[in-house]
Design a protein around this motif. Structure first.
Motif, short mmCIF file in Angstrom:
data_model
loop_
_atom_site.label_atom_id
_atom_site.label_comp_id
_atom_site.label_asym_id
_atom_site.label_seq_id
_atom_site.Cartn_x
_atom_site.Cartn_y
_atom_site.Cartn_z
N ALA A 251 -5.96 8.71 -11.03
CA ALA A 251 -4.98 8.60 -9.95
C ALA A 251 -5.63 8.86 -8.59
O ALA A 251 -5.38 8.15 -7.62
CB ALA A 251 -3.82 9.57 -10.18
N LEU A 252 -6.48 9.87 -8.53
CA LEU A 252 -7.16 10.19 -7.28
C LEU A 252 -8.14 9.08 -6.89
O LEU A 252 -8.30 8.77 -5.71
CB LEU A 252 -7.87 11.53 -7.40
N PHE B 107 0.84 -1.21 0.00
CA PHE B 107 0.00 0.00 0.00
C PHE B 107 0.87 1.25 0.00
O PHE B 107 0.68 2.15 -0.83
CB PHE B 107 -0.93 0.00 1.22
N LEU B 108 1.81 1.32 0.92
CA LEU B 108 2.65 2.51 1.03
C LEU B 108 3.44 2.75 -0.25
O LEU B 108 3.53 3.88 -0.74
CB LEU B 108 3.58 2.40 2.24
N ALA B 109 4.00 1.69 -0.82
CA ALA B 109 4.80 1.84 -2.04
C ALA B 109 3.95 2.30 -3.21
O ALA B 109 4.34 3.23 -3.95
CB ALA B 109 5.48 0.51 -2.38
N GLU B 110 2.78 1.69 -3.40
CA GLU B 110 1.93 2.07 -4.53
C GLU B 110 1.36 3.47 -4.38
O GLU B 110 1.27 4.22 -5.35
CB GLU B 110 0.81 1.05 -4.69
N GLU C 262 4.14 6.02 -5.03
CA GLU C 262 4.42 6.10 -6.47
C GLU C 262 3.35 6.95 -7.17
O GLU C 262 3.67 7.80 -8.01
CB GLU C 262 4.45 4.70 -7.06
N THR C 263 2.10 6.73 -6.81
CA THR C 263 1.02 7.50 -7.41
C THR C 263 1.09 8.96 -6.99
O THR C 263 0.89 9.87 -7.81
CB THR C 263 -0.35 6.89 -7.04
N LEU C 264 1.38 9.22 -5.73
CA LEU C 264 1.51 10.60 -5.26
C LEU C 264 2.62 11.33 -6.00
O LEU C 264 2.47 12.50 -6.35
CB LEU C 264 1.77 10.63 -3.75
#
Length: 111
Positions: A50-51, A26-29, A32-34
């Motif tokens: 993305a949002l 979760f944190l990694a994905e 990356e999106t942020l």
């Protein structure tokens, strides 16, 4: 900011052994999106997608404040209004949520 009942529910659903792996993913994905949000500001559809991803991920792991903010921004992007969307503010909410989550998680999981 964090829906701890959702966090415990998710942990119960997937098991304590796999929970840490889900959190890491979760944190990694999300990070990356942020990181990609500023480059998506010129494309309302890409920004909306993305949002939407961020909202769903945040809801899944109990990041309620982040989910609420992403939902409002997603609606704005869906309407083509990206002017009021601040990627830095989304990142700030995520960082505050992440810090609280990681700090408080052991206490809430022990309860």
């Amino acid at each position: 900011m964090i829906d701890w009942s959702r966090v415990r529910e998710l942990c119960d659903e997937i098991g304590a052994d796999d929970f840490g792996e889900v959190v890491e993913l979760f944190l990694a994905e999300v990070e990356e999106t942020l990181d990609s949000l500023p480059t998506r500001m010129s494309d309302a559809n890409a920004l909306e997608n993305a949002l939407h991803f961020l909202k769903g991920s945040a809801l899944n792991l109990g990041f309620s404040a982040l989910a609420q903010h992403c939902q409002a921004a997603e609606r704005a992007a869906a309407g083509g209004d990206v002017v009021g969307i601040d990627p830095g503010h989304v990142l700030s909410i995520y960082n505050m949520s992440r810090k609280l989550f990681l700090t408080e998680l052991p206490k809430h999981m022990a309860a």
